[in-house]
Design an enzyme around this catalytic site. Structure first.
Site, PDB file in Angstrom:
ATOM      1  N   LYS A  36      -2.348  56.148  15.181  1.00 38.28           N
ATOM      2  CA  LYS A  36      -0.911  56.354  15.397  1.00 38.28           C
ATOM      3  C   LYS A  36      -0.328  57.438  14.508  1.00 38.28           C
ATOM      4  CE  LYS A  36       0.630  52.003  17.411  1.00 38.28           C
ATOM      5  NZ  LYS A  36       1.635  50.946  17.368  1.00 38.28           N
ATOM      6  N   LYS A  52       1.055  51.992  26.647  1.00 39.04           N
ATOM      7  CA  LYS A  52       2.444  52.409  26.875  1.00 39.04           C
ATOM      8  C   LYS A  52       2.619  53.887  26.603  1.00 39.04           C
ATOM      9  CE  LYS A  52       4.316  48.168  24.858  1.00 39.04           C
ATOM     10  NZ  LYS A  52       4.746  47.517  23.632  1.00 39.04           N
ATOM     11  N   LYS A  95      -7.921  53.027  26.533  1.00 36.48           N
ATOM     12  CA  LYS A  95      -7.285  51.749  26.905  1.00 36.48           C
ATOM     13  C   LYS A  95      -5.952  52.008  27.611  1.00 36.48           C
ATOM     14  CE  LYS A  95      -4.599  50.532  22.951  1.00 36.48           C
ATOM     15  NZ  LYS A  95      -4.132  49.745  21.889  1.00 36.48           N
TER      16      LYS A  95
HETATM   17  P1  AMP Z   1       1.643  46.071  22.035  1.00 37.44           P
HETATM   18  O1  AMP Z   1       2.190  46.577  23.298  1.00 37.44           O
HETATM   19  O2  AMP Z   1       0.831  47.073  21.289  1.00 37.44           O
HETATM   20  O3  AMP Z   1       2.665  45.361  21.177  1.00 37.44           O
HETATM   21  O4  AMP Z   1       0.600  44.967  22.469  1.00 37.44           O
HETATM   22  C1  AMP Z   1       0.975  43.672  22.884  1.00 37.44           C
HETATM   23  C2  AMP Z   1      -0.231  42.830  23.195  1.00 37.44           C
HETATM   24  O5  AMP Z   1      -0.918  43.362  24.350  1.00 37.44           O
HETATM   25  C3  AMP Z   1      -1.268  42.784  22.078  1.00 37.44           C
HETATM   26  O6  AMP Z   1      -1.816  41.472  22.023  1.00 37.44           O
HETATM   27  C4  AMP Z   1      -2.307  43.764  22.515  1.00 37.44           C
HETATM   28  O7  AMP Z   1      -3.584  43.486  21.990  1.00 37.44           O
HETATM   29  C5  AMP Z   1      -2.280  43.580  24.023  1.00 37.44           C
HETATM   30  N1  AMP Z   1      -2.731  44.790  24.717  1.00 37.44           N
HETATM   31  C6  AMP Z   1      -2.166  46.027  24.641  1.00 37.44           C
HETATM   32  N2  AMP Z   1      -2.847  46.914  25.413  1.00 37.44           N
HETATM   33  C7  AMP Z   1      -3.864  46.212  25.994  1.00 37.44           C
HETATM   34  C8  AMP Z   1      -4.913  46.552  26.905  1.00 37.44           C
HETATM   35  N3  AMP Z   1      -5.051  47.797  27.391  1.00 37.44           N
HETATM   36  N4  AMP Z   1      -5.759  45.576  27.297  1.00 37.44           N
HETATM   37  C9  AMP Z   1      -5.623  44.304  26.822  1.00 37.44           C
HETATM   38  N5  AMP Z   1      -4.673  43.921  25.954  1.00 37.44           N
HETATM   39  C10 AMP Z   1      -3.790  44.851  25.535  1.00 37.44           C
END
Ligand code: AMP
Ligand code: TRP
Length: 347
Positions: free
Chosen positions: A122, A209, A206
């Site tokens: 990041k 967002k 992966k």
């Molecule tokens: P975040 O949007 O980074 O706050 O992530 C929220 C949750 O979604 C966390 O538990 C992440 O590990 C999960 N997550 C985010 N991107 C992925 C992905 N591509 N595949 C699976 N889980 C994800």
């Protein structure tokens, strides 16, 4: 990291997790996190928050942050989390998170944070320009978890390293303050289909967002046409689907679509291959699109319905915050006593 033997934590089992209100939620968040929250709420006490303190480690437009916070709450509920069963709240409504994080800043070691790959990703090439909060982000995450003495944390695979750090913080605190078993050594709940959903445009990245291409992800607020279109345009290869998972090793895009199908349908990759082996993507993609529309369409519709009534979402979040504080405050008081703050008894 530090040497740890399992601590004899004897408290109740608790689930805690959170998602940052820093952009549109997508299929990876849904399968990696949200559906697990809804399932676990019936097994143990479950606290799920909107990680607004974490979100501001990267600048967030204040006018958007409130709307995004409500959007995450709506997504939780639309995915099956029931505010009468689980506690749903904004992280910033419980100041004990930030207070415990400061104490943990003094427990965690610089070397532990230096190893965190998410900070490296990041902060990019100019780490000296990253916020200090982005660097200590995993310490706040440890505080989020341990302020509730949470034993189980459902997350996607990208959070594995942060949860290891949480265990290290718990172990060192217990050791340094002579309190074995005070904090649990939390178990991450990562396994299962959906733990790592990849981009629809690149099977080696992966789903995220922050990917500039909207075609790379299915957003929970995409309409049916957009969902089907993104699956139609998903990158694949010309080969038919094989019979075994082993044969998908060198085909990350194909593997990802099979994984998405399995996760959405509550099946294993092997079961999906058993049904579709020998078929090409011309046949598989329309089936996947139908399934995705059937599963995600109602989630998006319910999110829209909930977001149309922000006052009701605020009521749920406020009540959740009060309930969460009632659990967090006694933990912080115990911590202050252990650390030796005379103010511990003044609360
Ligand atoms: P975040 O949007 O980074 O706050 O992530 C929220 C949750 O979604 C966390 O538990 C992440 O590990 C999960 N997550 C985010 N991107 C992925 C992905 N591509 N595949 C699976 N889980 C994800
Ligand atoms: N870091 C997590 C993410 O980006 C969000 C988060 C913050 C979290 N605190 C947490 C997840 C505590 C689980 C437990 O997805």
């Amino acid at each position: 990291m530090t040497d740890q033997t399992p601590a004899p934590y004897a408290g109740p089992k608790r689930v805690l997790s959170g998602v940052q209100p820093s952009g549109a939620l997508h299929l990876g968040n849904y399968l990696g996190a949200l559906v697990k929250f809804a399932r676990l709420q019936h097994e143990m006490k479950t606290l799920i928050f909107v990680a607004d303190l974490h979100a501001i480690t990267v600048f967030q437009d204040p006018a958007l942050l409130a709307a995004q916070t409500r959007e995450i709450a709506a997504a939780y509920i639309a995915s099956g989390l029931d505010p009468k069963v689980a506690t749903i709240f904004p992280q910033s409504a419980v100041p004990e998170h930030a207070e415990l994080a400061w104490i943990f800043n003094c427990v965690a070691r610089l070397g532990w944070l230096d190893r965190m790959t998410q900070f490296k990703e990041k902060s990019g090439k100019h780490k000296e320009r990253a916020s200090v909060g982005l660097y200590t982000y995993p310490v706040l995450q440890a505080a989020d978890i341990l302020i509730y003495k949470a034993t189980h944390v459902p997350v996607g695979e990208d959070q594995k390293q942060h949860l290891e750090l949480t265990r290290d913080v718990a172990g060192k605190f217990n050791h340094d303050f002579g309190a074995p078993g005070f904090f649990p050594l939390t178990d991450p709940l990562i396994e299962g289909p959906g733990a790592r959903i990849m981009s629809l445009r690149d099977g080696s990245a992966k789903m995220s967002k922050s990917d500039p291409s909207d075609l790379s992800r299915i957003n929970l607020l995409d309409d049916e046409e957009a969902i089907a279109n993104k699956i139609r345009k998903a990158r694949t290869d010309p080969e038919p689907l094989p019979e075994t998972l082993d044969e998908l090793k060198e085909r990350p895009e194909a593997r990802n679509l099979v994984g998405i199908y399995a996760a959405l349908d509550g099946r294993t990759d092997v079961q999906v291959l058993a049904e579709f082996a020998g078929q090409g993507f011309g046949a598989f993609k329309p089936k996947l699109a139908d399934l995705a529309v059937a599963k995600l369409g109602p989630v998006g519709a319910e999110m829209r319905r909930l977001m149309a009534d922000p006052a009701e979402l605020d009521r749920i979040l406020k009540a959740g915050g009060e309930h969460a504080r009632a659990i967090a405050a006694p933990t912080l008081r115990e911590v202050k006593e252990k650390v030796g703050f005379i103010s511990a008894g003044w609360l």
